[in-house]
Design an enzyme around this catalytic site. Structure first.
Site, PDB file in Angstrom:
ATOM      1  N   ARG A  20     -14.160 -12.307 -22.276  1.00 11.43           N
ATOM      2  CA  ARG A  20     -14.777 -13.189 -21.886  1.00 11.43           C
ATOM      3  C   ARG A  20     -14.225 -13.822 -23.322  1.00 11.43           C
ATOM      4  O   ARG A  20     -14.061 -13.799 -24.534  1.00 11.43           O
ATOM      5  CB  ARG A  20     -15.786 -13.184 -21.303  1.00 11.43           C
ATOM      6  CG  ARG A  20     -16.053 -12.164 -21.837  1.00 11.43           C
ATOM      7  CD  ARG A  20     -16.753 -12.031 -22.976  1.00 11.43           C
ATOM      8  NE  ARG A  20     -17.008 -12.502 -23.188  1.00 11.43           N
ATOM      9  CZ  ARG A  20     -17.705 -13.249 -25.085  1.00 11.43           C
ATOM     10  NH1 ARG A  20     -16.888 -12.495 -25.447  1.00 11.43           N
ATOM     11  NH2 ARG A  20     -18.144 -14.148 -25.699  1.00 11.43           N
ATOM     12  N   GLY A  21     -14.872 -15.681 -23.304  1.00  9.14           N
ATOM     13  CA  GLY A  21     -15.180 -16.364 -24.347  1.00  9.14           C
ATOM     14  C   GLY A  21     -14.035 -16.978 -24.471  1.00  9.14           C
ATOM     15  O   GLY A  21     -13.303 -16.850 -23.853  1.00  9.14           O
ATOM     16  N   ALA A  22     -14.094 -18.150 -24.925  1.00 11.88           N
ATOM     17  CA  ALA A  22     -13.217 -19.233 -24.285  1.00 11.88           C
ATOM     18  C   ALA A  22     -12.139 -19.371 -24.776  1.00 11.88           C
ATOM     19  O   ALA A  22     -11.296 -19.255 -24.360  1.00 11.88           O
ATOM     20  CB  ALA A  22     -13.790 -21.143 -25.026  1.00 11.88           C
ATOM     21  N   ARG A  60     -11.359 -18.965 -14.327  1.00 19.23           N
ATOM     22  CA  ARG A  60     -12.718 -19.708 -14.963  1.00 19.23           C
ATOM     23  C   ARG A  60     -13.041 -21.339 -14.916  1.00 19.23           C
ATOM     24  O   ARG A  60     -11.351 -21.704 -15.895  1.00 19.23           O
ATOM     25  CB  ARG A  60     -13.175 -18.791 -16.276  1.00 19.23           C
ATOM     26  CG  ARG A  60     -13.551 -17.027 -15.501  1.00 19.23           C
ATOM     27  CD  ARG A  60     -14.022 -16.916 -16.892  1.00 19.23           C
ATOM     28  NE  ARG A  60     -15.522 -17.486 -16.832  1.00 19.23           N
ATOM     29  CZ  ARG A  60     -16.532 -16.935 -18.121  1.00 19.23           C
ATOM     30  NH1 ARG A  60     -16.038 -16.121 -18.465  1.00 19.23           N
ATOM     31  NH2 ARG A  60     -17.749 -17.355 -17.661  1.00 19.23           N
ATOM     32  N   GLN A 108     -24.096 -10.288 -23.584  1.00 20.83           N
ATOM     33  CA  GLN A 108     -23.252 -10.663 -24.838  1.00 20.83           C
ATOM     34  C   GLN A 108     -23.365 -10.827 -26.298  1.00 20.83           C
ATOM     35  O   GLN A 108     -22.560  -9.902 -26.819  1.00 20.83           O
ATOM     36  CB  GLN A 108     -22.512 -12.276 -24.272  1.00 20.83           C
ATOM     37  CG  GLN A 108     -21.462 -12.030 -23.748  1.00 20.83           C
ATOM     38  CD  GLN A 108     -22.275 -13.233 -22.271  1.00 20.83           C
ATOM     39  OE1 GLN A 108     -23.065 -12.808 -22.155  1.00 20.83           O
ATOM     40  NE2 GLN A 108     -21.316 -14.029 -21.229  1.00 20.83           N
ATOM     41  N   ASP A 162     -17.326 -23.637 -25.573  1.00 24.53           N
ATOM     42  CA  ASP A 162     -16.798 -23.784 -23.471  1.00 24.53           C
ATOM     43  C   ASP A 162     -15.922 -24.819 -23.867  1.00 24.53           C
ATOM     44  O   ASP A 162     -14.609 -24.918 -23.526  1.00 24.53           O
ATOM     45  CB  ASP A 162     -17.145 -22.932 -22.730  1.00 24.53           C
ATOM     46  CG  ASP A 162     -17.968 -21.852 -22.733  1.00 24.53           C
ATOM     47  OD1 ASP A 162     -18.827 -21.695 -23.915  1.00 24.53           O
ATOM     48  OD2 ASP A 162     -16.937 -21.010 -22.525  1.00 24.53           O
ATOM     49  N   ASN A 211     -21.469 -24.150 -23.198  1.00 23.45           N
ATOM     50  CA  ASN A 211     -21.656 -23.035 -24.074  1.00 23.45           C
ATOM     51  C   ASN A 211     -22.594 -22.153 -22.886  1.00 23.45           C
ATOM     52  O   ASN A 211     -23.269 -22.941 -22.408  1.00 23.45           O
ATOM     53  CB  ASN A 211     -22.168 -22.911 -25.389  1.00 23.45           C
ATOM     54  CG  ASN A 211     -21.897 -21.405 -26.454  1.00 23.45           C
ATOM     55  OD1 ASN A 211     -20.909 -21.289 -25.921  1.00 23.45           O
ATOM     56  ND2 ASN A 211     -22.573 -21.165 -26.803  1.00 23.45           N
ATOM     57  N   LYS A 212     -22.496 -21.004 -23.532  1.00 24.34           N
ATOM     58  CA  LYS A 212     -23.467 -20.422 -22.791  1.00 24.34           C
ATOM     59  C   LYS A 212     -24.860 -20.635 -22.508  1.00 24.34           C
ATOM     60  O   LYS A 212     -25.654 -21.519 -23.281  1.00 24.34           O
ATOM     61  CB  LYS A 212     -23.383 -19.011 -23.301  1.00 24.34           C
ATOM     62  CG  LYS A 212     -24.639 -17.361 -22.353  1.00 24.34           C
ATOM     63  CD  LYS A 212     -23.115 -17.511 -21.093  1.00 24.34           C
ATOM     64  CE  LYS A 212     -21.782 -17.111 -21.224  1.00 24.34           C
ATOM     65  NZ  LYS A 212     -21.339 -17.274 -19.987  1.00 24.34           N
TER      66      LYS A 212
END
Ligand code: MRU
Length: 353
Positions: free
Chosen positions: A45-47, A88, A197, A238, A248-249
């Site tokens: 995960r993570g852009a 996603r 995370q 993101d 973002n998150k």
């Protein structure tokens, strides 16, 4: 440097981020479908990392294809691209990487290259996307280090580290850059409910690097700031819209509001592949909603009663006016972002830090 993702022959290998920090387990994806599943289920995960994974997944999928002739391989290639695109929706790096693979494929096909040559082109493009991402993170680290206070108490949210990229990290890249520049740095890592995370991944990375790290629950950031214990905030992204609004998150928006209230500079660190000039503002960014179980359960244990409704957006949007600067591999861009982000893509960009 953490081994987030790598190609080993015809396999894509990634550390299983769902299992960290308790276990260091590697997942071996032998098909495009397995890579797509790994992205969807958050093995990776993570852009930027999911962009790299999609590119490698496409390369492996086409490499394994038994299709003969460019037309049949093209059909298979575009089917795999769609599979990746459906994993996603929010991080634009995923679509950016797929587009790059499409351009590489189209150029090779147009040049009349053989199926084997096209497969080689796709392998090389995926690896280039990987390598460029590490280089971008390093550059962000160097630019970002300039604005980090000499004695820094940094708050970050989610994980924008080596694990979220091909290596080194965006927000954590800035933190690493500041440490390498000789600044005295300590970090507060928001735990980042519901997927944790921050507690699981950011803290794991920073502790391994020997950077003093304190984990807090998300609802503690305000009290910490009010006590004057944070003087810099940096997060990843993101998707950044043309006007600077940043997805973002989930929870990032709250941190940005708190930072403004306490006069603490709030920076976003992201590569140009996260900036989406075709999305005019944050209201147009698609926000992924994930399963209710991520909220109602932790580690398999049920917290909330059956029957309670759950809202679980994976991201929120921080409006551009709360962002002091956007740290990229081409320097730091400042408001008004509608103008500066356009300049970021100009070839002769001069860093503005
Ligand atoms: O749902 P995730 O873990 O993929 O969300 C990740 C984030 O929001 C990160 O902060 C963002 O991708 C930046 S990563 C360099």
């Amino acid at each position: 440097m953490l081994p987030t993702i790598a190609r080993e022959g015809d396999t894509v290998v990634m550390i299983d981020q769902r299992k960290l920090p308790a276990e260091e387990v590697y997942v071996h994806c032998k098909t495009a479908a397995e890579v797509a599943r790994a992205i969807k289920t958050m093995v990776i995960r993570g852009a930027p990392a999911i962009g790299v994974a999609a590119a490698m997944g496409i390369a492996v999928g086409v490499r394994k294809s038994k299709a003969t002739g460019t037309q049949k391989v093209a059909a298979e290639f575009y089917r795999i691209c769609e599979l990746m695109a459906a994993t996603r929706p929010t991080a634009v790096n995923l679509f950016w990487a797929i587009d790059r693979m499409k351009r590489a494929f189209a150029a090779a096909a147009k040049a009349g290259q053989s199926v084997d040559q096209i497969k080689d082109v796709l392998d090389r493009e995926a690896q280039t996307i990987h390598d460029e991402d590490v280089a971008s993170c390093r550059a962000m680290g160097a630019y970002g280090a300039e604005v980090v206070p000499a004695e820094a108490h940094i708050l970050t949210h989610c994980n924008a580290g080596a694990l979220a990229t091909a290596g080194y990290g965006t927000a954590l890249g800035v933190i690493r850059g500041a440490v390498e520049a000789g600044k005295q740095v300590s970090v507060f890592a928001d735990e980042t409910r519901p997927f944790l995370q921050g507690a699981r991944l950011t803290a794991w990375e920073l502790v391994r690097d020997g950077i003093p790290t304190t984990v807090i629950t998300d609802n503690m950031a305000g009290a910490l700031m009010r006590q004057g214990r944070v003087n810099f905030v940096v997060v990843g992204a993101d998707r950044i819209a043309a006007n600077g609004d940043t997805a973002n998150k989930i929870g990032t928006y709250g941190v940005a509001v708190l930072a403004r209230e306490h006069n603490i500079p709030f920076y976003v660190a992201a590569p140009l592949s996260t900036i989406d000039l075709s999305t005019p503002d944050g209201s147009r960014i698609p926000i992924e909603e994930r399963s209710a179980k991520e909220v109602t359960h932790i580690g398999g244990a049920q917290l909330a009663p059956d029957g309670a409704a759950v809202w679980n957006p994976a991201f929120d949007v921080t409006p551009h006016h709360l962002i002091v600067g956007i740290i990229t591999e081409r320097g730091i861009f400042r408001p008004p972002y509608v103008e500066s982000l356009q300049r970021a893509f100009a070839r002769d960009t001069v860093p503005t830090s």
